[in-house]
Every structure is written in structure tokens, then in C-alpha cells.
Design an enzyme around this catalytic site. Structure first.
Site, PDB file in Angstrom:
ATOM      1  N   GLU A 192     147.795   8.003  29.544  1.00  0.00           N
ATOM      2  CA  GLU A 192     147.075   8.154  30.807  1.00  0.00           C
ATOM      3  C   GLU A 192     145.591   8.286  30.473  1.00  0.00           C
ATOM      4  OE1 GLU A 192     148.371   8.127  33.885  1.00  0.00           O
ATOM      5  OE2 GLU A 192     150.349   7.764  33.014  1.00  0.00           O
ATOM      6  N   ASP A 200     131.516  10.521  24.966  1.00  0.00           N
ATOM      7  CA  ASP A 200     130.423   9.585  25.261  1.00  0.00           C
ATOM      8  C   ASP A 200     129.339  10.252  26.112  1.00  0.00           C
ATOM      9  OD1 ASP A 200     129.066   7.211  25.267  1.00  0.00           O
ATOM     10  OD2 ASP A 200     130.323   6.249  26.777  1.00  0.00           O
ATOM     11  N   ASN A 227     129.406   1.492  15.398  1.00  0.00           N
ATOM     12  CA  ASN A 227     128.233   2.380  15.464  1.00  0.00           C
ATOM     13  C   ASN A 227     127.225   2.160  14.328  1.00  0.00           C
ATOM     14  OD1 ASN A 227     130.054   5.197  16.925  1.00  0.00           O
ATOM     15  ND2 ASN A 227     128.796   3.649  17.920  1.00  0.00           N
TER      16      ASN A 227
HETATM   17  C1  FPP Z   1     128.599   8.495  22.049  1.00  0.00           C
HETATM   18  O1  FPP Z   1     127.468   8.824  22.820  1.00  0.00           O
HETATM   19  C2  FPP Z   1     128.718   9.443  20.964  1.00  0.00           C
HETATM   20  C3  FPP Z   1     128.712   9.125  19.650  1.00  0.00           C
HETATM   21  C4  FPP Z   1     128.588   7.760  19.149  1.00  0.00           C
HETATM   22  C5  FPP Z   1     128.772  10.175  18.629  1.00  0.00           C
HETATM   23  C6  FPP Z   1     129.741  11.265  18.917  1.00  0.00           C
HETATM   24  C7  FPP Z   1     129.382  12.424  18.109  1.00  0.00           C
HETATM   25  C8  FPP Z   1     129.471  13.711  18.503  1.00  0.00           C
HETATM   26  C9  FPP Z   1     129.997  14.146  19.788  1.00  0.00           C
HETATM   27  C10 FPP Z   1     129.010  14.796  17.621  1.00  0.00           C
HETATM   28  C11 FPP Z   1     130.098  15.322  16.757  1.00  0.00           C
HETATM   29  C12 FPP Z   1     130.116  14.483  15.603  1.00  0.00           C
HETATM   30  C13 FPP Z   1     130.526  14.779  14.394  1.00  0.00           C
HETATM   31  C14 FPP Z   1     130.036  13.899  13.352  1.00  0.00           C
HETATM   32  C15 FPP Z   1     131.428  15.892  14.024  1.00  0.00           C
HETATM   33  P1  FPP Z   1     126.281   7.790  22.903  1.00  0.00           P
HETATM   34  O2  FPP Z   1     125.334   8.106  21.820  1.00  0.00           O
HETATM   35  O3  FPP Z   1     126.827   6.401  22.886  1.00  0.00           O
HETATM   36  O4  FPP Z   1     125.668   8.144  24.294  1.00  0.00           O
HETATM   37  P2  FPP Z   1     125.015   7.124  25.328  1.00  0.00           P
HETATM   38  O5  FPP Z   1     126.124   6.183  25.756  1.00  0.00           O
HETATM   39  O6  FPP Z   1     124.574   8.016  26.435  1.00  0.00           O
HETATM   40  O7  FPP Z   1     123.891   6.442  24.639  1.00  0.00           O
END
Ligand code: FPP
Length: 236
Positions: free
Chosen positions: A203, A16, A64
């Protein structure tokens, strides 16, 4: 070198904070995801080298889809890029990649790429790496229950024979042990529908670090905290 910490057998990660990382730098949110993908590549390497047997990461939840169209399509394309760019590394390093989640709603191209890399890496014994994509814990449990209900309907199962093991064996994660440790970056204290059933005794380790800033040093820090926890699984 002898390790002074315990490495969890199954590690889960809620990656995240990509959006906030990008915002802090005056960049578009998609740049955060791009950076997050590079961090994921390095984390897979670290986990394999440190001796994690099972790694499960949360890349795209069933919720999402509510994000802006551009961001959703960027994440879908990022997965395609990831599959193409990691195929050789995963094969050479004996890492088996699978996807957990629903395939419903994903386009044919992405599904065939997922199936291709799952098949190509299926002999990997060094680490089982699962990407939760189009995944929701509640949906996973209800899908498991649906399969079981069908067995009852077809006369292959008695309702009194339904138990925890049976539900577990119909989840997307069948054959994978429950996670020992779940890391969540960016300081949020939420499960967000990730491995709901499987994390009953996991955990949790929450760090303020945003996912694109995560690295092996942070990973080892989490393992050290995990090593000091007294896991009782409901006992004393
Ligand atoms: C959450 O951060 C992250 C996601 C919803 C996407 C996770 C994806 C990756 C780490 C890239 C790798 C992915 C693939 C497809 C291999 P957020 O966007 O909710 O961040 P925020 O809470 O700061 O807005």
C-alpha cells in the site's frame, strides 16, 4: 494503551523533500539533509516503540550520484556520522541495522563502517532496520538474475526451476518480508526505483509533508489510513 490502528509489519519510507525544506528557509540543500538525518533518528525510535518489525528507508539511490559533487560528498559523510552516532542506541535497543544496495563505487572507509555496524548490531531482534544506500530496484533485480544465471552456467540449476521465490531469495532483501506500507513524503507520486519487486502488493501513502517536517503524529496518521485499506493481493 490499546492501539486503534494496525501497525504494518514492514514499513518502507521514501524520505523526500529535504532540498525543498531547506530552500523554503533560505538554507543550502545540505541543511535539509542534516535535518532529515535527525528526523530519521526519531522515526527509527518511533517505529521501534510502535512495534514495526521491519523498517526500510531510501537514503541514497543509484541515480543520486548525478547530484552536485558537494551534495553527494555531504550525503556520504552524513552516513558516516549517522553510523558513529547511532551505534550505541541501536545496540542498546536491540535494533539490527543492515544496508541494501551496491557497495560498488563506495570508498573503503564507508564500506568498513557499514560492515562494522551490521556486525555489531546483528543480534538485534526488536526491529530489522535497512538503509537503502547506493540502491536501485532495477539493479537489485538484475544482480539477482546475474547470480541465478551463474548457477545455471555452473550446472547447479535448471532454467525451468527459475521461479519468483528464487528471484526473491537472491535480492538484497532476502529474509525480509515484502513491505506492507510505503510512505513517501513531499507529495510526489513516484516509486523512484525503490523496492520495485518487493512492492508488488504494498500500500502507498503519500503525504505533502516534507521529510524534515515528518514526525510520529504523521506516522500514526499513515498507519490509520493503512488500517482502513482493504488489501486483496489480487483476490476479491
Ligand atoms: C530526497 O530529498 C532525500 C535524499 C536524496 C537523501 C535522504 C537522506 C536523508 C533523509 C538523511 C539521512 C541520510 C543518511 C545518510 C543516514 P531531495 O534532496 O530530493 O529533496 P527535494 O526533492 O526537495 O530536492
Amino acid at each position: 494503551m490499546l492501539k486503534d490502528y494496525i501497525v504494518p509489519r514492514h514499513l518502507g519510507i521514501i524520505m523526500d523533500g529535504n532540498g525543498r525544506w531547506a530552500k523554503k528557509r533560505g538554507l543550502l540543500r545540505i541543511n535539509g539533509h542534516k535535518e532529515g538525518m535527525l528526523v530519521l533518528k526519531r522515526t527509527v525510535e518511533s517505529c521501534k516503540n510502535l512495534g514495526v518489525d521491519f523498517l526500510t528507508v531510501y537514503a541514497f539511490s543509484t541515480e543520486n550520484w548525478k547530484r552536485p559533487k558537494l551534495e553527494v560528498s555531504f550525503l556520504l559523510n552524513l552516513l558516516k556520522y549517522y553510523i558513529n552516532s547511532e551505534l550505541d542506541y541501536l545496540k542498546e535497543n536491540n535494533v539490527s541495522l543492515r544496508f541494501i544496495g551496491s557497495r560498488i563505487g563506495l570508498d573503503k572507509k564507508i564500506i568498513s563502517m557499514m560492515e562494522m555496524i551490521e556486525k555489531e548490531t546483528s543480534n538485534g531482534t526488536e526491529m530489522i532496520f535497512s538503509i537503502a544506500f547506493n540502491y536501485g530496484g532495477r539493479m537489485e533485480i538484475s544482480d539477482s538474475v546475474k547470480e541465478i544465471a551463474l548457477m545455471v552456467k555452473n550446472g547447479n540449476l535448471l532454467p525451468e526451476d527459475i521461479n519468483e521465490d528464487l528471484i526473491t531469495n537472491h535480492l538484497y532483501t532476502k529474509n525480509i518480508p515484502d513491505p506492507d506500507l510505503i510512505i513517501r513524503t513531499s507529495g510526489e507520486f513516484r516509486i523512484s526505483n525503490f523496492l520495485l519487486w518487493q512492492s508488488a502488493y504494498s500500500e502507498y501513502y503519500i503525504t505533502d509533508i516534507l521529510w524534515p517536517e515528518f514526525n510520529e503524529e504523521e506516522l500514526v496518521k499513515a498507519f490509520k489510513v493503512f488500517s482502513a485499506r482493504n488489501r486483496r493481493f489480487g483476490g476479491i
